[in-house]
Scaffold this active site. Sequence first.
Site, PDB file in Angstrom:
ATOM      1  N   GLY A 174       0.831  -1.200   0.000  1.00  0.00           N
ATOM      2  CA  GLY A 174       0.000   0.000   0.000  1.00  0.00           C
ATOM      3  C   GLY A 174       0.858   1.240   0.000  1.00  0.00           C
ATOM      4  N   CYS A 208       5.256  -6.099   1.693  1.00  0.00           N
ATOM      5  CA  CYS A 208       5.605  -4.681   1.680  1.00  0.00           C
ATOM      6  C   CYS A 208       4.922  -3.950   2.848  1.00  0.00           C
ATOM      7  CB  CYS A 208       5.276  -4.075   0.324  1.00  0.00           C
ATOM      8  SG  CYS A 208       6.076  -2.479   0.030  1.00  0.00           S
ATOM      9  N   TYR A 209       3.898  -3.141   2.578  1.00  0.00           N
ATOM     10  CA  TYR A 209       3.183  -2.484   3.673  1.00  0.00           C
ATOM     11  C   TYR A 209       2.645  -3.522   4.651  1.00  0.00           C
ATOM     12  CZ  TYR A 209      -0.026   0.553   6.236  1.00  0.00           C
ATOM     13  OH  TYR A 209      -0.666   1.241   7.237  1.00  0.00           O
ATOM     14  N   HIS A 244       7.886  -7.355  -3.596  1.00  0.00           N
ATOM     15  CA  HIS A 244       6.578  -7.733  -4.163  1.00  0.00           C
ATOM     16  C   HIS A 244       6.709  -9.045  -4.938  1.00  0.00           C
ATOM     17  CE1 HIS A 244       4.110  -4.141  -3.293  1.00  0.00           C
ATOM     18  NE2 HIS A 244       5.280  -3.523  -3.290  1.00  0.00           N
ATOM     19  N   GLU A 278       4.301 -10.774  -6.057  1.00  0.00           N
ATOM     20  CA  GLU A 278       3.183 -10.933  -6.991  1.00  0.00           C
ATOM     21  C   GLU A 278       3.474 -10.422  -8.388  1.00  0.00           C
ATOM     22  OE1 GLU A 278       2.151  -7.061  -4.691  1.00  0.00           O
ATOM     23  OE2 GLU A 278       3.431  -8.826  -4.500  1.00  0.00           O
ATOM     24  N   SER A 303     -21.423  -8.854 -27.216  1.00  0.00           N
ATOM     25  CA  SER A 303     -20.588  -7.922 -27.987  1.00  0.00           C
ATOM     26  C   SER A 303     -19.743  -8.649 -29.015  1.00  0.00           C
ATOM     27  CB  SER A 303     -19.661  -7.154 -27.038  1.00  0.00           C
ATOM     28  OG  SER A 303     -18.680  -8.015 -26.486  1.00  0.00           O
ATOM     29  N   GLY A 304     -19.564  -9.954 -28.835  1.00  0.00           N
ATOM     30  CA  GLY A 304     -18.660 -10.703 -29.697  1.00  0.00           C
ATOM     31  C   GLY A 304     -17.271 -10.832 -29.095  1.00  0.00           C
ATOM     32  N   GLY A 305     -17.033 -10.140 -27.973  1.00  0.00           N
ATOM     33  CA  GLY A 305     -15.766 -10.258 -27.279  1.00  0.00           C
ATOM     34  C   GLY A 305     -15.713 -11.516 -26.434  1.00  0.00           C
ATOM     35  N   VAL A 306     -14.571 -11.738 -25.810  1.00  0.00           N
ATOM     36  CA  VAL A 306     -14.359 -12.971 -25.052  1.00  0.00           C
ATOM     37  C   VAL A 306     -15.352 -13.097 -23.897  1.00  0.00           C
ATOM     38  CG1 VAL A 306     -12.728 -14.240 -23.610  1.00  0.00           C
ATOM     39  CG2 VAL A 306     -11.925 -13.074 -25.664  1.00  0.00           C
ATOM     40  N   ASP A 307     -15.503 -12.057 -23.093  1.00  0.00           N
ATOM     41  CA  ASP A 307     -16.287 -12.161 -21.861  1.00  0.00           C
ATOM     42  C   ASP A 307     -17.752 -12.475 -22.133  1.00  0.00           C
ATOM     43  OD1 ASP A 307     -13.895 -11.426 -20.640  1.00  0.00           O
ATOM     44  OD2 ASP A 307     -14.421  -9.304 -20.673  1.00  0.00           O
ATOM     45  N   SER A 308     -18.380 -11.668 -22.983  1.00  0.00           N
ATOM     46  CA  SER A 308     -19.806 -11.892 -23.240  1.00  0.00           C
ATOM     47  C   SER A 308     -20.035 -13.186 -24.014  1.00  0.00           C
ATOM     48  CB  SER A 308     -20.414 -10.703 -23.989  1.00  0.00           C
ATOM     49  OG  SER A 308     -19.850 -10.564 -25.275  1.00  0.00           O
ATOM     50  N   LYS A 328      -9.712 -12.064 -16.402  1.00  0.00           N
ATOM     51  CA  LYS A 328      -9.816 -12.273 -17.846  1.00  0.00           C
ATOM     52  C   LYS A 328      -9.210 -13.605 -18.277  1.00  0.00           C
ATOM     53  CE  LYS A 328     -10.617 -10.270 -21.982  1.00  0.00           C
ATOM     54  NZ  LYS A 328     -11.796  -9.470 -22.351  1.00  0.00           N
TER      55      LYS A 328
END
Length: 515
Positions: free
Chosen positions: A54, A81-82, A171, A173, A225-230, A371
Amino acid sequence: MSNRVLIVDFGSQVTQLIARRVREAGFYSEIIPYNADPARFNDFGAAAVILSGGPASVLDDEAPTIPASVHASDLPMLGICYGQQALMHETGGTVSRGETHEFGRADVRVTEDCALFDGLWEKGGDYPVWMSHGDKVTALASGWRVVAASEGAPFAVVENPGQRRYAVQFHPEVHHTPDGAGLIRNFLTRVAGLTPDWSMAAFRDEAIAAIREQVGDKRVICGLSGGVDSSVAAVLIHEAIGDRLTCIFVDHGLLRKNEAEDVVTLFRDTYNIPLVHVDASDTFLGALDGICDPETKRKTIGGLFIDVFEAEAKKIEGASFLAQGTLYPDVIESVSVTGGPSVTIKSHHNVGGLPDRMNLELVEPFRLLFKDEVRALGREMGMLHSLVGRHPFPGPGLAIRIPGEITAERADILREADAIYIEEIRKAGLYDEIWQAFAVLLPVKTVGVMGDGRSYESVCGLRAVTSVDGMTADVYPFEPAFLGRVATRIVNEVRGINRVVYDITTKPPGTIEWE
């Protein structure tokens, strides 16, 4: 999912990466702000806890603190870290303001054996990590010992094995710490003793069951939408409830070349999902006439999308639910330096709006997914790689890849240039190496020579980046010959462009998209 990992967020810009690394190791995780309702920490049912970094200092007045219930628990804990500094500061150790800051790459030397290091680091070895801190621990609380140090952080890794508590100043991550994912995995398996039980196969079964329980015998509308998610959401929901799902695909006239035709064919013929296709190109382009400000473009498109979508949805009888491909990063509550909401860089149009207007309940099967996990789910369901592997495409489409005024002519010019660019990337076998690639039509004209005549036409910018998570991005290092080949094709084949440039800006300081 019994092995749930709680991530306490102190406002780090990379807290999401902790959750991703935990999930990649096979464990379900969620991020909860340090100042959330105490009941949320108790109700989560954590098997282990990670404290994020943070921007604040534990020495400041009203500095963020570890939630009391978390502190009082006997759960295995890793401070980053923090998070390390908070652990020390709140248990009797000492944190001091650093005379110098340590940002970027550093080497830590392992001084003692430690469960975090098993199979990764050996005593006496030096290993690269990514530091980002000003304050530092200068004295340990009782029961702790140092097991690794760096030049700027004498307590780079500390442990209290009796309490199963560990802490690092760097870090782990971020991908700049090469062994970071392994250190986090060792904490979860060797320290906390957890067994991986998070997979897309398990999520698929749980999600289908949850959708069926939520929806019952009612109908669902999905904004496609034709995208990956939808797209993955539509296939998953269709698997759960069959033809009680209807997708509505709104073509706002700002899609890529042949995209509308491809979406309609794929979902009607390949996946056999009921689909309503609305061509509203003229409506959207008319509403955008004369608008140049990028935020106004986004809000205009988002507002009009709701109007068009709502009109079509009202024609579908008995619909009670609206499905959206909302992702975890869209709904994570993050905290800023002051403990308030984080700064908005760009507005998003896929969270909220429609359900309030249409009195529909939301179905958001990916609300807790990242994603890359949605892509993995698509592969788990056997979806086409050409679909689940697609580069991200913004909701406002080409509108934010045409800085300045949008016209149908300029959209057509950009569509052609972008198609050539992506075609050449695919031909070179580079598409899957690149996180996102696209063309931009700049509001700039330059003088050129074409044939024996003078030209005065637009400039096309090309953008391609590599990224692990979209939060940071590096420029893709195309060979000059490749860029030359693309530029030649665009100038020769796309009327309206006489110059091509390549954007070499990283993120940060730039964003991936231009607007």
